[in-house]
Design a protein around this motif. Structure first.
Motif, PDB file in Angstrom:
ATOM      1  N   LEU A  97      13.377  75.654 -61.735  1.00  0.00           N
ATOM      2  CA  LEU A  97      12.831  74.902 -60.602  1.00  0.00           C
ATOM      3  C   LEU A  97      11.580  75.614 -60.093  1.00  0.00           C
ATOM      4  CD1 LEU A  97      16.139  74.190 -58.631  1.00  0.00           C
ATOM      5  CD2 LEU A  97      15.044  72.755 -60.373  1.00  0.00           C
ATOM      6  N   VAL A  98      10.565  74.836 -59.772  1.00  0.00           N
ATOM      7  CA  VAL A  98       9.312  75.382 -59.269  1.00  0.00           C
ATOM      8  C   VAL A  98       9.105  74.901 -57.845  1.00  0.00           C
ATOM      9  CG1 VAL A  98       6.828  75.530 -59.605  1.00  0.00           C
ATOM     10  CG2 VAL A  98       8.338  75.370 -61.598  1.00  0.00           C
ATOM     11  N   LEU A  99       8.976  75.863 -56.933  1.00  0.00           N
ATOM     12  CA  LEU A  99       8.742  75.547 -55.522  1.00  0.00           C
ATOM     13  C   LEU A  99       7.256  75.257 -55.324  1.00  0.00           C
ATOM     14  CD1 LEU A  99       9.874  75.357 -52.644  1.00  0.00           C
ATOM     15  CD2 LEU A  99       9.511  77.820 -52.430  1.00  0.00           C
ATOM     16  N   LYS A 100       6.940  74.023 -54.974  1.00  0.00           N
ATOM     17  CA  LYS A 100       5.554  73.602 -54.799  1.00  0.00           C
ATOM     18  C   LYS A 100       5.233  73.465 -53.313  1.00  0.00           C
ATOM     19  CE  LYS A 100       4.927  71.261 -59.226  1.00  0.00           C
ATOM     20  NZ  LYS A 100       4.464  70.035 -59.908  1.00  0.00           N
ATOM     21  N   MET A 101       4.284  74.259 -52.863  1.00  0.00           N
ATOM     22  CA  MET A 101       3.903  74.273 -51.460  1.00  0.00           C
ATOM     23  C   MET A 101       2.565  73.550 -51.268  1.00  0.00           C
ATOM     24  SD  MET A 101       6.550  75.792 -50.458  1.00  0.00           S
ATOM     25  CE  MET A 101       6.117  75.724 -48.712  1.00  0.00           C
ATOM     26  N   PRO A 102       2.294  73.087 -50.043  1.00  0.00           N
ATOM     27  CA  PRO A 102       1.034  72.382 -49.798  1.00  0.00           C
ATOM     28  C   PRO A 102      -0.169  73.324 -49.885  1.00  0.00           C
ATOM     29  CG  PRO A 102       2.203  72.772 -47.739  1.00  0.00           C
ATOM     30  CD  PRO A 102       3.155  73.144 -48.842  1.00  0.00           C
ATOM     31  N   LYS A 103      -1.331  72.750 -50.141  1.00  0.00           N
ATOM     32  CA  LYS A 103      -2.571  73.521 -50.184  1.00  0.00           C
ATOM     33  C   LYS A 103      -3.438  73.115 -48.987  1.00  0.00           C
ATOM     34  CE  LYS A 103      -2.597  73.948 -55.228  1.00  0.00           C
ATOM     35  NZ  LYS A 103      -2.186  75.355 -55.209  1.00  0.00           N
ATOM     36  N   ILE A 114       0.551  73.056 -40.657  1.00  0.00           N
ATOM     37  CA  ILE A 114       1.647  73.740 -41.341  1.00  0.00           C
ATOM     38  C   ILE A 114       3.016  73.393 -40.761  1.00  0.00           C
ATOM     39  CG2 ILE A 114       1.726  75.874 -39.964  1.00  0.00           C
ATOM     40  CD1 ILE A 114       1.902  77.341 -42.757  1.00  0.00           C
ATOM     41  N   GLU A 115       3.078  73.053 -39.489  1.00  0.00           N
ATOM     42  CA  GLU A 115       4.371  72.724 -38.887  1.00  0.00           C
ATOM     43  C   GLU A 115       4.949  71.409 -39.414  1.00  0.00           C
ATOM     44  OE1 GLU A 115       6.645  74.275 -36.841  1.00  0.00           O
ATOM     45  OE2 GLU A 115       5.412  75.951 -37.485  1.00  0.00           O
ATOM     46  N   LYS A 116       4.108  70.559 -39.969  1.00  0.00           N
ATOM     47  CA  LYS A 116       4.585  69.297 -40.552  1.00  0.00           C
ATOM     48  C   LYS A 116       4.409  69.305 -42.069  1.00  0.00           C
ATOM     49  CE  LYS A 116       0.168  67.144 -39.317  1.00  0.00           C
ATOM     50  NZ  LYS A 116      -0.487  66.060 -38.550  1.00  0.00           N
ATOM     51  N   MET A 117       4.445  70.492 -42.650  1.00  0.00           N
ATOM     52  CA  MET A 117       4.209  70.638 -44.095  1.00  0.00           C
ATOM     53  C   MET A 117       5.293  69.920 -44.903  1.00  0.00           C
ATOM     54  SD  MET A 117       5.430  74.538 -44.880  1.00  0.00           S
ATOM     55  CE  MET A 117       7.184  75.007 -44.754  1.00  0.00           C
ATOM     56  N   THR A 118       4.896  69.481 -46.079  1.00  0.00           N
ATOM     57  CA  THR A 118       5.838  68.910 -47.036  1.00  0.00           C
ATOM     58  C   THR A 118       5.806  69.769 -48.296  1.00  0.00           C
ATOM     59  OG1 THR A 118       4.147  67.422 -47.928  1.00  0.00           O
ATOM     60  CG2 THR A 118       5.564  66.568 -46.166  1.00  0.00           C
ATOM     61  N   TRP A 119       6.944  69.942 -48.922  1.00  0.00           N
ATOM     62  CA  TRP A 119       7.051  70.770 -50.121  1.00  0.00           C
ATOM     63  C   TRP A 119       8.084  70.147 -51.048  1.00  0.00           C
ATOM     64  CZ3 TRP A 119      11.889  72.888 -50.970  1.00  0.00           C
ATOM     65  CH2 TRP A 119      12.754  72.878 -49.863  1.00  0.00           C
ATOM     66  N   GLN A 120       8.098  70.574 -52.311  1.00  0.00           N
ATOM     67  CA  GLN A 120       8.997  70.004 -53.303  1.00  0.00           C
ATOM     68  C   GLN A 120       9.588  71.087 -54.190  1.00  0.00           C
ATOM     69  OE1 GLN A 120       5.612  68.731 -53.281  1.00  0.00           O
ATOM     70  NE2 GLN A 120       6.214  67.265 -51.705  1.00  0.00           N
ATOM     71  N   LEU A 121      10.750  70.770 -54.748  1.00  0.00           N
ATOM     72  CA  LEU A 121      11.343  71.572 -55.811  1.00  0.00           C
ATOM     73  C   LEU A 121      11.251  70.739 -57.084  1.00  0.00           C
ATOM     74  CD1 LEU A 121      14.617  73.439 -54.723  1.00  0.00           C
ATOM     75  CD2 LEU A 121      12.494  74.404 -55.619  1.00  0.00           C
ATOM     76  N   HIS A 122      10.455  71.212 -58.022  1.00  0.00           N
ATOM     77  CA  HIS A 122      10.195  70.441 -59.236  1.00  0.00           C
ATOM     78  C   HIS A 122      11.041  70.958 -60.393  1.00  0.00           C
ATOM     79  CE1 HIS A 122       7.732  67.613 -61.533  1.00  0.00           C
ATOM     80  NE2 HIS A 122       7.743  68.503 -62.512  1.00  0.00           N
ATOM     81  N   SER A 123      11.727  70.040 -61.062  1.00  0.00           N
ATOM     82  CA  SER A 123      12.577  70.381 -62.194  1.00  0.00           C
ATOM     83  C   SER A 123      11.770  70.412 -63.484  1.00  0.00           C
ATOM     84  CB  SER A 123      13.713  69.362 -62.330  1.00  0.00           C
ATOM     85  OG  SER A 123      14.354  69.480 -63.589  1.00  0.00           O
ATOM     86  N   LYS A 125      13.183  70.648 -66.354  1.00  0.00           N
ATOM     87  CA  LYS A 125      13.996  69.927 -67.331  1.00  0.00           C
ATOM     88  C   LYS A 125      13.709  68.426 -67.319  1.00  0.00           C
ATOM     89  CE  LYS A 125      18.469  69.858 -66.629  1.00  0.00           C
ATOM     90  NZ  LYS A 125      19.888  70.325 -66.600  1.00  0.00           N
ATOM     91  N   THR A 126      13.585  67.851 -66.126  1.00  0.00           N
ATOM     92  CA  THR A 126      13.370  66.408 -66.011  1.00  0.00           C
ATOM     93  C   THR A 126      11.922  66.054 -65.686  1.00  0.00           C
ATOM     94  OG1 THR A 126      13.878  66.372 -63.636  1.00  0.00           O
ATOM     95  CG2 THR A 126      15.734  66.145 -65.180  1.00  0.00           C
ATOM     96  N   ASP A 127      11.104  67.068 -65.347  1.00  0.00           N
ATOM     97  CA  ASP A 127       9.724  66.856 -64.924  1.00  0.00           C
ATOM     98  C   ASP A 127       9.649  65.957 -63.690  1.00  0.00           C
ATOM     99  OD1 ASP A 127       7.008  67.347 -65.068  1.00  0.00           O
ATOM    100  OD2 ASP A 127       6.607  65.598 -66.327  1.00  0.00           O
ATOM    101  N   LYS A 128      10.651  66.081 -62.825  1.00  0.00           N
ATOM    102  CA  LYS A 128      10.692  65.324 -61.578  1.00  0.00           C
ATOM    103  C   LYS A 128      11.116  66.254 -60.439  1.00  0.00           C
ATOM    104  CE  LYS A 128      11.952  60.895 -63.725  1.00  0.00           C
ATOM    105  NZ  LYS A 128      12.969  59.812 -63.780  1.00  0.00           N
ATOM    106  N   ASP A 129      10.810  65.856 -59.218  1.00  0.00           N
ATOM    107  CA  ASP A 129      11.280  66.600 -58.054  1.00  0.00           C
ATOM    108  C   ASP A 129      12.766  66.320 -57.842  1.00  0.00           C
ATOM    109  OD1 ASP A 129       8.687  67.427 -57.689  1.00  0.00           O
ATOM    110  OD2 ASP A 129       8.212  65.880 -56.211  1.00  0.00           O
TER     111      ASP A 129
END
Length: 224
Positions: A97-103, A114-123, A125-129
């Motif tokens: 899993l890759v933790l993707k943070m905003p830029k 930053i207080e309303k940041m969005t982030w994802q955990l990308h798989s 294996k499936t190439d999806k969050d």
């Protein structure tokens, strides 16, 4: 004899394959301060100078606690922005899993958003969050001597949005704790640090990263 050898090689290959993919690897940038994983102090892989770091987690439900701390050069001055403390729960198996943070474009951009940041955990294996349940802890900013492990255990006992089940908790000792996945994990709770002496402040400073030391020195100057 040939069939026996083929079966043996196949069995060995399957065994090696299951060993290689028997856990979850979490990768994250060095702008993320990983504070707690599954109610324990994380054992992070990667040196101080690495742009990306990682940690190995068991298959199943995991809980991680982190803070996003991007840094910027603003008017020839080094500045860091601190997000809220994130508590996140997710379920994964045999994956990276890759933790993707905003830029952010600038220090001001990060400070405002930053207080309303969005982030994802990308798989990988499936190439999806993957699906993540996340929440906030109450504290923000640069804090010395905070016992995040104990705070997260209290958060879980209170049944927060991203909580995992805790059967029982014993303070200031090493005792087994039953996690959400039904597995028993060992939790080493930390005593609250008494930040009131010069030696204690020196110890905390030396244990900090180079970036945190620089940010702390600037904070000290700003207090004068």
């Amino acid at each position: 004899m040939k069939n026996f050898w083929s079966i043996g090689c196949l069995s060995l290959g399957l065994a090696l394959s299951s060993t290689a993919f028997a856990d979850v690897k979490l990768e994250f940038p060095d702008t993320v301060n990983l504070l707690v994983t599954n109610m324990q102090t994380p054992k992070v892989s990667g040196s101080l100078l690495d742009n990306n770091k990682s940690i190995t987690l068991p298959n199943g439900v995991n809980q991680v606690v982190f803070q996003f701390t991007p840094d910027f050069l603003d008017k020839n001055d080094y500045k860091k922005v601190y997000s809220h403390i994130v508590v996140a729960r997710f379920d994964a198996k045999d994956d990276t899993l890759v933790l993707k943070m905003p830029k952010y474009k600038s220090y001001y951009d990060a400070k405002v958003n930053i207080e309303k940041m969005t982030w994802q955990l990308h798989s990988s294996k499936t190439d999806k969050d993957i699906n993540v349940v996340d929440d906030k802890l109450s504290v923000t900013g640069f804090v010395l001597g905070r016992d995040y492990t104990n705070e997260v255990m209290e958060y879980n006992r209170a049944g927060g949005k991203a909580a995992v089940a805790v059967s029982y908790v014993t303070v200031n000792t090493d005792k087994p704790v039953l996690g959400d996945s039904g597995k028993t994990v060992k939790v080493a709770t930390e005593q609250h640090l008494k930040v009131g002496t010069l030696s204690e402040l020196q110890r905390l400073y030396l244990q900090s990263s180079a970036q945190d030391r620089k940010a702390f020195r600037k904070w000290i100057v700003d207090q004068e």
